[in-house]
Design a protein around this motif. Sequence first.
Motif, PDB file in Angstrom:
ATOM      1  N   VAL A 121      -2.127  -1.084  -3.523  1.00 25.03           N
ATOM      2  CA  VAL A 121      -3.265  -0.217  -3.210  1.00 25.03           C
ATOM      3  C   VAL A 121      -2.721   1.192  -2.974  1.00 25.03           C
ATOM      4  CG1 VAL A 121      -5.095   0.290  -1.543  1.00 25.03           C
ATOM      5  CG2 VAL A 121      -4.663  -2.076  -2.259  1.00 25.03           C
ATOM      6  N   SER A 157     -10.541  -4.496   2.447  1.00 26.32           N
ATOM      7  CA  SER A 157     -11.194  -5.395   1.482  1.00 26.32           C
ATOM      8  C   SER A 157     -10.443  -5.486   0.156  1.00 26.32           C
ATOM      9  CB  SER A 157     -12.629  -4.935   1.212  1.00 26.32           C
ATOM     10  OG  SER A 157     -12.636  -3.651   0.602  1.00 26.32           O
ATOM     11  N   LEU A 158      -9.492  -4.609  -0.068  1.00 26.85           N
ATOM     12  CA  LEU A 158      -8.742  -4.595  -1.328  1.00 26.85           C
ATOM     13  C   LEU A 158      -7.533  -5.526  -1.309  1.00 26.85           C
ATOM     14  CD1 LEU A 158      -8.819  -0.727  -1.956  1.00 26.85           C
ATOM     15  CD2 LEU A 158     -10.351  -2.466  -2.904  1.00 26.85           C
ATOM     16  N   SER A 194      -7.919   3.218  -3.071  1.00 29.08           N
ATOM     17  CA  SER A 194      -8.707   3.378  -1.858  1.00 29.08           C
ATOM     18  C   SER A 194      -9.054   4.858  -1.749  1.00 29.08           C
ATOM     19  CB  SER A 194      -7.916   2.923  -0.625  1.00 29.08           C
ATOM     20  OG  SER A 194      -8.707   3.032   0.537  1.00 29.08           O
ATOM     21  N   ASP A 195     -10.324   5.167  -1.937  1.00 33.99           N
ATOM     22  CA  ASP A 195     -10.788   6.553  -2.087  1.00 33.99           C
ATOM     23  C   ASP A 195     -11.094   7.190  -0.732  1.00 33.99           C
ATOM     24  OD1 ASP A 195     -12.025   8.938  -2.810  1.00 33.99           O
ATOM     25  OD2 ASP A 195     -13.002   8.050  -4.550  1.00 33.99           O
ATOM     26  N   GLU A 196     -10.294   8.197  -0.377  1.00 34.16           N
ATOM     27  CA  GLU A 196     -10.498   8.930   0.872  1.00 34.16           C
ATOM     28  C   GLU A 196     -10.901  10.376   0.598  1.00 34.16           C
ATOM     29  OE1 GLU A 196      -7.288   8.550   3.686  1.00 34.16           O
ATOM     30  OE2 GLU A 196      -6.963   6.431   3.196  1.00 34.16           O
ATOM     31  N   LYS A 230      -9.568   1.157   6.079  1.00 34.82           N
ATOM     32  CA  LYS A 230     -10.535   1.357   4.993  1.00 34.82           C
ATOM     33  C   LYS A 230     -10.213   0.475   3.790  1.00 34.82           C
ATOM     34  CE  LYS A 230     -12.402   4.816   1.780  1.00 34.82           C
ATOM     35  NZ  LYS A 230     -13.806   4.420   1.954  1.00 34.82           N
ATOM     36  N   ALA A 231      -8.931   0.245   3.552  1.00 31.05           N
ATOM     37  CA  ALA A 231      -8.507  -0.510   2.369  1.00 31.05           C
ATOM     38  C   ALA A 231      -8.532  -2.022   2.584  1.00 31.05           C
ATOM     39  CB  ALA A 231      -7.103  -0.074   1.961  1.00 31.05           C
ATOM     40  N   ASN A 289      -3.920   4.972  -1.726  1.00 35.42           N
ATOM     41  CA  ASN A 289      -5.022   5.778  -1.205  1.00 35.42           C
ATOM     42  C   ASN A 289      -4.927   7.198  -1.757  1.00 35.42           C
ATOM     43  OD1 ASN A 289      -2.929   6.776   0.429  1.00 35.42           O
ATOM     44  ND2 ASN A 289      -4.168   6.814   2.281  1.00 35.42           N
ATOM     45  N   ARG A 336      -4.970  -0.848  -7.184  1.00 35.77           N
ATOM     46  CA  ARG A 336      -6.322  -0.584  -6.714  1.00 35.77           C
ATOM     47  C   ARG A 336      -6.345   0.743  -5.954  1.00 35.77           C
ATOM     48  NH1 ARG A 336      -8.425  -6.611  -4.842  1.00 35.77           N
ATOM     49  NH2 ARG A 336      -7.768  -7.670  -6.767  1.00 35.77           N
ATOM     50  N   GLY A 350      -6.472   4.731   7.125  1.00 35.17           N
ATOM     51  CA  GLY A 350      -6.275   4.431   5.707  1.00 35.17           C
ATOM     52  C   GLY A 350      -6.092   2.957   5.444  1.00 35.17           C
ATOM     53  N   MET A 410       0.855  -1.187   0.000  1.00 33.56           N
ATOM     54  CA  MET A 410       0.000   0.000   0.000  1.00 33.56           C
ATOM     55  C   MET A 410       0.889   1.235   0.000  1.00 33.56           C
ATOM     56  SD  MET A 410      -3.089   1.151   2.578  1.00 33.56           S
ATOM     57  CE  MET A 410      -4.079   2.588   2.163  1.00 33.56           C
TER      58      MET A 410
END
Length: 243
Positions: free
Chosen positions: A51, A96-97, A78-80, A93-94, A53, A76, A90, A5
């Motif tokens: 990932v 599941s990715l 992760s939209d913040e 939230k991510a 963010n 992928r 952060g 990430m």
Amino acid sequence: MKQAMIFAAGLGTRLKPLTDTIPKALVPVAGQPLLWHVIMKLKGAGFERIVVNVHHFADQIIDYLRASDDFGLDIRISDEREQLLETGGGIKKAASLFDADSPILIHNVDILSNIDLAALYDKAQRAEALLLVSQRQTKRYLLFDEAVRLVGWTNIETGEVKSPYPDIEISKYHRLAFSGIHVFHPSLFALMETYPDRFPIMDFYLQHCDRAKIMGYEAHDLRLMDVGKLDTLDEAETFINNI
């Protein structure tokens, strides 16, 4: 599968006025955005899923990645955009990715270093979290026992101490500086369930290091640069060329 990430959501306030029109992740160093340098380092180390963010000028980062065909990787987002979630939020939230069985290497977008990321990732297989640390002069140190297991944190200027161990004697432990690079195992997500949306990852580590196996990896030859200010950009180009 190796997964990582990249924290790229920050406002980049120390890089103003550049970040008035572009995100920190796309600030150029040596002819390429900071994000490019981190992705290339991860790709070279064999990482397949990354990932990223996003928050500040999120669309610019997304467009950049898509225009680059995601560098041939599984990238992928992760939209913040609704709210900056700090480092711990952060990661949460991510969740599941990510693949639930593989460790996640966490890397700040504005950190450049000579660390072998593949070797660091391999060393993390025996821990629930592995923090890259070094003997570097700073005001804030992580505290480790003889087995290099995390026991606390201290600010030597203010005397503040954070630790789940009551009455900890900081003089008995090794003081090492955190690099902003660490490896997090998805098994720790269960401990985050009661946490709010927004929290720092280091607070999480310090609150659970008496139960979870949170280790340090001391890199004795570490060369690291935080590209966080305008006056570091020229130095960063020299740094990259030298490593």
